[in-house]
Motif scaffolding. Structure first.
Motif, mmCIF file in Angstrom:
data_model
loop_
_atom_site.group_PDB
_atom_site.id
_atom_site.type_symbol
_atom_site.label_atom_id
_atom_site.label_comp_id
_atom_site.label_asym_id
_atom_site.label_seq_id
_atom_site.Cartn_x
_atom_site.Cartn_y
_atom_site.Cartn_z
ATOM 1 N N HIS A 67 -16.961 3.161 -5.495
ATOM 2 C CA HIS A 67 -16.596 2.812 -6.869
ATOM 3 C C HIS A 67 -17.296 3.677 -7.909
ATOM 4 O O HIS A 67 -17.177 3.417 -9.105
ATOM 5 C CB HIS A 67 -16.917 1.339 -7.135
ATOM 6 C CG HIS A 67 -15.976 0.400 -6.455
ATOM 7 N ND1 HIS A 67 -16.268 -0.939 -6.265
ATOM 8 C CD2 HIS A 67 -14.743 0.600 -5.911
ATOM 9 C CE1 HIS A 67 -15.260 -1.521 -5.638
ATOM 10 N NE2 HIS A 67 -14.330 -0.609 -5.403
ATOM 11 N N LEU A 74 -12.690 1.892 -10.327
ATOM 12 C CA LEU A 74 -11.891 1.068 -9.422
ATOM 13 C C LEU A 74 -10.494 1.635 -9.184
ATOM 14 O O LEU A 74 -9.890 1.411 -8.147
ATOM 15 C CB LEU A 74 -11.786 -0.346 -9.992
ATOM 16 C CG LEU A 74 -13.113 -1.103 -10.165
ATOM 17 C CD1 LEU A 74 -12.879 -2.419 -10.887
ATOM 18 C CD2 LEU A 74 -13.775 -1.344 -8.825
ATOM 19 N N THR A 134 -10.083 3.805 -6.072
ATOM 20 C CA THR A 134 -10.114 3.047 -4.825
ATOM 21 C C THR A 134 -8.749 2.449 -4.521
ATOM 22 O O THR A 134 -8.288 2.456 -3.373
ATOM 23 C CB THR A 134 -11.158 1.918 -4.917
ATOM 24 O OG1 THR A 134 -12.434 2.488 -5.238
ATOM 25 C CG2 THR A 134 -11.265 1.170 -3.601
#
Length: 300
Positions: free
Chosen positions: A112, A116, A119
């Motif tokens: 991270h 975010l 990801t």
């Protein structure tokens, strides 16, 4: 094929397919196989642990920790070990195997760092390649079934908890892009959640209302089986950590601090068995609809 090349291939293959007599942890099993190979290289070179440590410029205890899988070796450690053993041809394969083991247990703080959104985007290829999804969630609505508002609220709380810049808007959109597999391609979805998930308040009442309405819509999709495990059900298996089974190839387990990527066949089979136990306790169709509707009524 030379002996060095043959043994290098053996290490990589072994890391991919740990045998059932090893530790139940895929990560530890992979690390032990690498450590075992390093010990073989030392013995083949006729070196004691003390002599290897001296050649590498280490304290003897470091060699012992690496060889007993207590300390994961760095890339430089592997180069020094192979150099001391006259086995430079082994370096590339050992580094590849070590990095593969690293990917089995990935701390969220590591993935991270860039936010975010990245990801969420990184998982799109795996989702598109998977044909049969089995998903169990005990704390939040599965990502595949989340609305944009629910995903934003959840990811914003994740960013705040982990002290990250808040890119929850972009991350939520990436999560929805990943969820297109519900409507596109050749995929099947068996999704389970605990009834408590329907009642945990992620976001405000409006967010939860929209999310619960969305579950009622999604459960009607022909390739989606949505089961809800009632809180009143007599448990044959306790609520466990959230996990995703991707075909029969891998399992992703979500912990508070890390993602665990399971590839050991014996462990995958255990998660599949657990999923079947949980599925047997779930309610489907009209019964699941009623549990969601009751949670919706509870919002007011």
């Amino acid at each position: 094929m030379g002996s060095g090349q043959a043994t290098s291939t053996r290490v990589t293959s072994a890391v991919r397919r740990p045998n059932a007599t090893q530790s139940s942890s895929s990560v530890l099993a992979a690390r032990r196989l690498i450590a075992q190979r390093l010990r073989e290289l030392r013995l083949d070179a006729g070196l004691s642990a003390r002599a290897l440590a001296a050649a590498a410029g280490w304290h003897e205890s470091k060699s012992s920790r690496i060889e007993n899988a207590k300390t994961p070796p760095s890339d430089d450690d592997l180069r020094a070990w192979c150099g001391a053993c006259g086995a430079d041809g082994e370096v590339e394969e050992l580094i590849a195997a070590s990095r593969q083991a690293d990917e089995m247990y990935v701390e969220w703080r590591r993935v991270h760092r860039a936010g975010l959104r990245r990801t969420q985007e990184s998982g799109i290829a795996r989702y598109e390649a998977t044909r049969h999804f089995r998903v169990y969630c005990s704390h939040v609505v599965p990502g595949l079934l989340q609305t944009a508002a629910y995903a934003r609220a959840l990811l914003a709380s994740v960013a705040a908890f982990r002290g990250l810049p808040d890119d929850s808007e972009a991350a939520a959109q990436a999560r929805l892009t990943r969820s297109r597999v519900l409507h596109e391609g050749d995929h099947r979805f068996a999704i389970l959640m605990e009834e408590s998930v329907l009642r945990y308040r992620i976001g405000d009442a409006d967010v939860m209302s929209g999310q619960l309405d969305h579950l009622l819509t999604v459960m009607a999709l022909p390739r989606v089986s949505l089961g809800v495990i009632p809180q009143t059900e007599s448990r044959r298996l306790w609520p466990v950590e959230a996990f995703h089974i991707f075909d029969d190839r891998a399992v992703k387990v979500e912990l508070l601090t890390a993602s665990v990527n399971v590839t050991q066949p014996r462990e995958i089979a255990q998660y599949a068995k657990g999923f079947d136990e949980l599925a047997a306790m779930a309610r489907y169709g009209r019964h699941a609809h009623d549990l969601i509707a009751q949670a919706h009524a509870g919002l007011t």
